[in-house]
Motif scaffolding. Structure first.
Motif, mmCIF file in Angstrom:
data_model
loop_
_atom_site.group_PDB
_atom_site.id
_atom_site.type_symbol
_atom_site.label_atom_id
_atom_site.label_comp_id
_atom_site.label_asym_id
_atom_site.label_seq_id
_atom_site.Cartn_x
_atom_site.Cartn_y
_atom_site.Cartn_z
ATOM 1 N N PHE A 117 0.859 -1.182 0.000
ATOM 2 C CA PHE A 117 0.000 0.000 0.000
ATOM 3 C C PHE A 117 0.896 1.233 0.000
ATOM 4 O O PHE A 117 1.799 1.346 0.818
ATOM 5 N N GLU A 118 0.624 2.147 -0.912
ATOM 6 C CA GLU A 118 1.451 3.352 -0.976
ATOM 7 C C GLU A 118 0.804 4.543 -0.278
ATOM 8 O O GLU A 118 1.467 5.308 0.407
ATOM 9 N N GLN A 119 -0.495 4.711 -0.468
ATOM 10 C CA GLN A 119 -1.145 5.917 0.050
ATOM 11 C C GLN A 119 -2.621 5.621 0.268
ATOM 12 O O GLN A 119 -3.264 4.983 -0.572
ATOM 13 N N VAL A 120 -3.155 6.098 1.377
ATOM 14 C CA VAL A 120 -4.565 5.887 1.707
ATOM 15 C C VAL A 120 -5.184 7.225 2.114
ATOM 16 O O VAL A 120 -4.581 7.976 2.891
ATOM 17 N N GLU A 121 -6.370 7.527 1.590
ATOM 18 C CA GLU A 121 -7.073 8.745 1.968
ATOM 19 C C GLU A 121 -8.560 8.447 2.150
ATOM 20 O O GLU A 121 -9.095 7.498 1.568
ATOM 21 N N TYR A 122 -9.205 9.276 2.976
ATOM 22 C CA TYR A 122 -10.638 9.184 3.210
ATOM 23 C C TYR A 122 -11.251 10.513 2.804
ATOM 24 O O TYR A 122 -10.894 11.555 3.363
ATOM 25 N N VAL A 123 -12.151 10.506 1.830
ATOM 26 C CA VAL A 123 -12.645 11.758 1.260
ATOM 27 C C VAL A 123 -14.143 11.677 1.000
ATOM 28 O O VAL A 123 -14.715 10.593 0.867
ATOM 29 N N GLN A 124 -14.758 12.842 0.915
ATOM 30 C CA GLN A 124 -16.124 12.953 0.420
ATOM 31 C C GLN A 124 -16.047 13.086 -1.099
ATOM 32 O O GLN A 124 -15.773 14.153 -1.624
ATOM 33 N N PHE A 125 -16.275 11.976 -1.802
ATOM 34 C CA PHE A 125 -16.122 11.944 -3.258
ATOM 35 C C PHE A 125 -17.471 12.033 -3.963
ATOM 36 O O PHE A 125 -17.611 12.731 -4.966
ATOM 37 N N ASP A 126 -18.493 11.322 -3.457
ATOM 38 C CA ASP A 126 -19.821 11.378 -4.065
ATOM 39 C C ASP A 126 -20.803 12.059 -3.123
ATOM 40 O O ASP A 126 -20.425 12.577 -2.070
ATOM 41 N N GLU A 127 -22.091 12.035 -3.489
ATOM 42 C CA GLU A 127 -23.106 12.758 -2.723
ATOM 43 C C GLU A 127 -23.621 11.971 -1.529
ATOM 44 O O GLU A 127 -24.412 12.485 -0.732
ATOM 45 N N ASN A 128 -23.235 10.706 -1.388
ATOM 46 C CA ASN A 128 -23.760 9.855 -0.330
ATOM 47 C C ASN A 128 -23.079 10.137 1.009
ATOM 48 O O ASN A 128 -21.935 10.605 1.051
ATOM 49 N N PRO A 129 -23.757 9.838 2.123
ATOM 50 C CA PRO A 129 -23.123 9.982 3.442
ATOM 51 C C PRO A 129 -21.913 9.056 3.570
ATOM 52 O O PRO A 129 -21.815 8.029 2.891
ATOM 53 N N GLY A 130 -21.026 9.396 4.465
ATOM 54 C CA GLY A 130 -19.844 8.575 4.695
ATOM 55 C C GLY A 130 -18.679 8.996 3.825
ATOM 56 O O GLY A 130 -18.813 9.801 2.889
ATOM 57 N N TYR A 131 -17.532 8.423 4.148
ATOM 58 C CA TYR A 131 -16.301 8.749 3.436
ATOM 59 C C TYR A 131 -15.956 7.648 2.446
ATOM 60 O O TYR A 131 -16.105 6.457 2.740
ATOM 61 N N GLU A 132 -15.482 8.056 1.264
ATOM 62 C CA GLU A 132 -14.967 7.090 0.303
ATOM 63 C C GLU A 132 -13.517 6.755 0.661
ATOM 64 O O GLU A 132 -12.788 7.602 1.187
ATOM 65 N N LEU A 133 -13.132 5.535 0.368
ATOM 66 C CA LEU A 133 -11.785 5.050 0.650
ATOM 67 C C LEU A 133 -10.973 5.086 -0.638
ATOM 68 O O LEU A 133 -11.364 4.475 -1.644
ATOM 69 N N VAL A 134 -9.873 5.810 -0.615
ATOM 70 C CA VAL A 134 -8.980 5.916 -1.776
ATOM 71 C C VAL A 134 -7.701 5.173 -1.439
ATOM 72 O O VAL A 134 -7.020 5.493 -0.455
ATOM 73 N N ILE A 135 -7.359 4.167 -2.248
ATOM 74 C CA ILE A 135 -6.188 3.332 -1.992
ATOM 75 C C ILE A 135 -5.265 3.373 -3.200
ATOM 76 O O ILE A 135 -5.667 3.045 -4.321
ATOM 77 N N GLY A 136 -4.031 3.784 -2.985
ATOM 78 C CA GLY A 136 -3.002 3.693 -4.007
ATOM 79 C C GLY A 136 -2.026 2.593 -3.633
ATOM 80 O O GLY A 136 -1.624 2.489 -2.475
ATOM 81 N N GLN A 137 -1.652 1.774 -4.592
ATOM 82 C CA GLN A 137 -0.778 0.650 -4.273
ATOM 83 C C GLN A 137 0.207 0.371 -5.398
ATOM 84 O O GLN A 137 -0.064 0.656 -6.564
ATOM 85 N N GLN A 138 1.350 -0.153 -5.017
ATOM 86 C CA GLN A 138 2.379 -0.557 -5.964
ATOM 87 C C GLN A 138 2.069 -1.971 -6.411
ATOM 88 O O GLN A 138 2.001 -2.895 -5.595
ATOM 89 N N VAL A 139 1.860 -2.148 -7.715
ATOM 90 C CA VAL A 139 1.515 -3.469 -8.236
ATOM 91 C C VAL A 139 2.766 -4.310 -8.437
ATOM 92 O O VAL A 139 2.847 -5.446 -7.997
ATOM 93 N N SER A 140 3.761 -3.741 -9.103
ATOM 94 C CA SER A 140 5.038 -4.434 -9.294
ATOM 95 C C SER A 140 6.087 -3.405 -9.651
ATOM 96 O O SER A 140 5.785 -2.222 -9.836
ATOM 97 N N ASP A 141 7.327 -3.856 -9.778
ATOM 98 C CA ASP A 141 8.409 -2.940 -10.115
ATOM 99 C C ASP A 141 8.352 -2.509 -11.577
ATOM 100 O O ASP A 141 8.950 -1.507 -11.960
ATOM 101 N N GLN A 142 7.643 -3.257 -12.416
ATOM 102 C CA GLN A 142 7.658 -3.005 -13.848
ATOM 103 C C GLN A 142 6.477 -2.176 -14.342
ATOM 104 O O GLN A 142 6.518 -1.637 -15.444
ATOM 105 N N VAL A 143 5.397 -2.088 -13.590
ATOM 106 C CA VAL A 143 4.208 -1.398 -14.079
ATOM 107 C C VAL A 143 3.875 -0.215 -13.186
ATOM 108 O O VAL A 143 4.395 -0.075 -12.082
ATOM 109 N N LEU A 144 2.955 0.623 -13.676
ATOM 110 C CA LEU A 144 2.524 1.773 -12.901
ATOM 111 C C LEU A 144 1.749 1.337 -11.670
ATOM 112 O O LEU A 144 1.257 0.214 -11.581
#
Length: 442
Positions: A117-144
Motif C-alpha cells: 500500500f502506498e497511500q490511503v485517503e478518506y474523502v467525500q467523493f460522491d453525494e452519499n453519506p460517509g467517506y470514500e476510501l482511496v487506496i493507491g498501491q504498488q503493483v510491481s516494479d515493472q508497471v505503474l
C-alpha cells in the motif's frame, strides 16, 4: 473534515477513559483494565489476521496499520486494518464494524494484487453519506501504480474508480465541498511530458476531465501543494526538476469550467520556471492565504565574488486563474544559514549582498548602476558570548535562537531609504522547513 486516525494501541486508552469522570479517586489511580469492547475488537482482528502480516501504507498522512473512518455514514467509525498475505490477492484491507451491543463483525475484506500500500485517503467523493476510501498501491516494479476509490454507502464496498498513476492526490478544485481525484501519469514517450486528469462525481456518475499536459515527466515531480490562486480560486501546484539546478512549477485549476494547466502552454513552449540551486518551492510567503511562486533576480556584484557564481534575490508573485502575475514581495534568502530578509519592493531589485565569513553587507545600486551604497550589515554569532557580542559596536539584536544570535548594524545609506532598527527586526525571518507529506514519493 480531516479524518481521525488512531493507532490500535491508542484504541484501548480511548475505551478505558470512557466514563472516568464518575470514578472515585481510588478507581482512577488503580491499574487500568481493558474494556470488553476492546477485547472483542482485538479478538476479531486476531482471528482475521491469521496467516497475514500488518502492511502499513508507505506515504501520505495515513500510515498506521489500524485506522478509523465512518465509511457507511452512520455516524460511527469503522476500523480498517491493512495487511498482506501469501494469497492470490496478497494486499488485504480488513474492515470491522462494532455493533451497538459491543460485538464486532467483519464488514468487508478488500483484496487486491500488489506489493505494498502506498497511500490511503478518506474523502467525500460522491453525494452519499460517509467517506470514500482511496487506496493507491504498488503493483510491481515493472508497471505503474494503481489507485482505487471505494464507496460504502450501500453497506458493501463498491468500486467507483480504478486507474493507473505515477502520482495522485485528492483536491476540491471546483469548490463544491467534495473531493476530486487528480491522477498524474506519463504521456507519450516522444514528448517526455506527463499528463494530468481530474476525476469527480456528479449526480452519481463519475466525471473525467480532458487530459492536460505537465511540463515534465512525472518521475521528475518533487513536490505537490494544494493552495489558492490570487482571487481565492483553488489550485494544485506541481513542482518538478527541469534541469540540474532548476525547478518548473505547473499550476492546475478550473478555468471556465475546464481543468487547465494555467502556467504551461505546449504551443509557446513556455512555463513558469521557478528556481535554482536550493530548490525553492511555492509558498505562502506573506501569510495572506495565497500561494506565491518565486522567480530570480540576478544581483550585480559590488566586488568580484570569490566563487564567481551568480547570486540572486527572490521575487515572489501570485497567479490568477488567467495566468496573470501579481508581485507580492522581494526577499534575500540565505538557505545555508537558514534565514531570509524581506526587502522593500521599491528598491529591492537594485540590492547586492556581499558575504564575508558570517557578515552579510547589503548594498543598494543607484538607478544607473554606477555607484553602490552600503545600507546595513547582518551578523551571525555562534560563540558562548554571542548574546553579548551581538549588541556591541553599534549592533542590535535581530533574533536569538538556540546556539545562534543574529544581529544587524545600520550603515550610511540606511536613513535615505527609511531603514530603521525596527524595520529590520520586522523583516528578518528564519526559514521554516516545510516538508510536504510524501515529498519525492507522491
Amino acid at each position: 473534515m480531516k479524518k481521525r486516525i488512531l493507532l490500535l494501541t491508542l484504541l484501548a486508552a480511548a475505551l478505558l477513559l470512557a466514563g472516568c469522570a464518575t470514578r472515585t479517586v481510588e478507581e482512577m489511580y488503580a491499574l487500568p483494565k481493558r474494556s470488553k469492547e476492546y477485547d472483542k475488537l482485538q479478538a476479531a482482528i486476531d482471528s482475521a489476521m491469521y496467516g497475514l502480516t500488518y502492511c502499513a501504507p508507505r506515504s501520505g498522512e495515513n500510515q498506521q496499520t489500524v485506522q478509523t473512518a465512518d465509511l457507511d455514514g452512520d455516524g460511527q467509525d469503522e476500523y480498517l486494518v491493512f495487511a498482506k498475505g501469501a494469497t492470490e490477492k496478497p494486499l488485504q484491507v480488513l474492515i470491522f464494524k462494532q455493533e451497538a451491543d459491543g460485538s464486532v463483525r467483519t464488514m468487508e475484506t478488500i483484496g487486491s494484487n500488489g506489493q505494498a500500500f502506498e497511500q490511503v485517503e478518506y474523502v467525500q467523493f460522491d453525494e452519499n453519506p460517509g467517506y470514500e476510501l482511496v487506496i493507491g498501491q504498488q503493483v510491481s516494479d515493472q508497471v505503474l501504480r494503481s489507485v482505487a476509490v471505494y464507496s460504502f454507502a450501500s453497506g458493501d464496498a463498491e468500486l467507483l474508480l480504478l486507474n493507473v498513476y505515477s502520482k495522485f492526490l485528492t483536491c476540491d478544485l471546483d469548490g463544491n465541498g467534495r473531493r476530486e481525484l487528480m491522477v498524474l501519469r506519463p504521456g507519450e514517450a516522444e514528448t517526455q511530458r506527463g499528463m494530468a486528469v481530474l476525476y469527480g462525481c456528479q449526480d452519481g456518475q463519475i466525471t473525467r476531465s480532458v487530459e492536460t499536459e505537465l511540463s515534465q515527466d512525472p518521475s521528475r515531480i518533487r513536490r505537490i501543494i494544494s493552495g489558492k490562486l490570487q482571487g481565492g480560486v483553488p489550485a494544485v501546484y506541481v513542482a518538478s526538476s527541469a534541469e540540474e539546478n532548476a525547478i518548473v512549477t505547473d499550476v492546475f485549476a478550473i478555468k471556465d469550467g475546464q481543468f487547465t494547466n494555467i502556467s504551461f502552454s505546449s504551443e509557446a513552449e513556455t512555463s513558469i520556471r521557478t528556481l535554482f540551486n536550493y530548490y525553492v518551492y511555492a509558498s505562502d510567503i506573506d501569510g495572506d492565504g495565497i500561494l506565491e511562486l518565486p522567480s530570480l533576480i540576478t544581483m550585480k556584484p559590488v566586488s568580484i565574488w570569490r566563487d564567481e557564481e551568480q547570486r540572486f534575490l527572490l521575487r515572489w508573485f501570485s497567479l490568477d486563474v488567467n495566468g496573470w502575475e501579481t508581485d507580492k514581495l522581494f526577499t534575500f534568502h540565505n538557505y545555508v544559514g537558514g534565514w531570509y530578509l524581506q526587502l522593500d519592493s521599491a528598491w529591492a531589485s537594485r540590492v547586492s549582498v556581499e558575504q564575508g565569513s558570517d557578515i552579510y553587507t547589503f548594498y543598494l545600486w543607484d538607478e544607473s548602476y554606477q555607484e553602490a551604497t552600503a545600507l546595513f550589515r547582518i551578523y551571525v554569532f555562534t560563540g558562548s558570548d554571542r548574546d553579548k557580542v551581538a549588541v556591541q559596536d553599534g549592533r542590535f539584536a535581530l533574533y536569538r535562537a538556540e546556539g545562534v544570535a543574529y544581529a544587524a548594524k545600520l550603515e550610511t545609506g540606511a536613513a535615505d531609504y527609511h531603514i530603521t532598527e525596527d524595520s529590520l527586526i520586522q523583516s528578518f525571518r528564519l526559514i521554516r522547513q516545510d516538508w510536504q507529506a510524501g515529498e519525492n514519493e507522491r
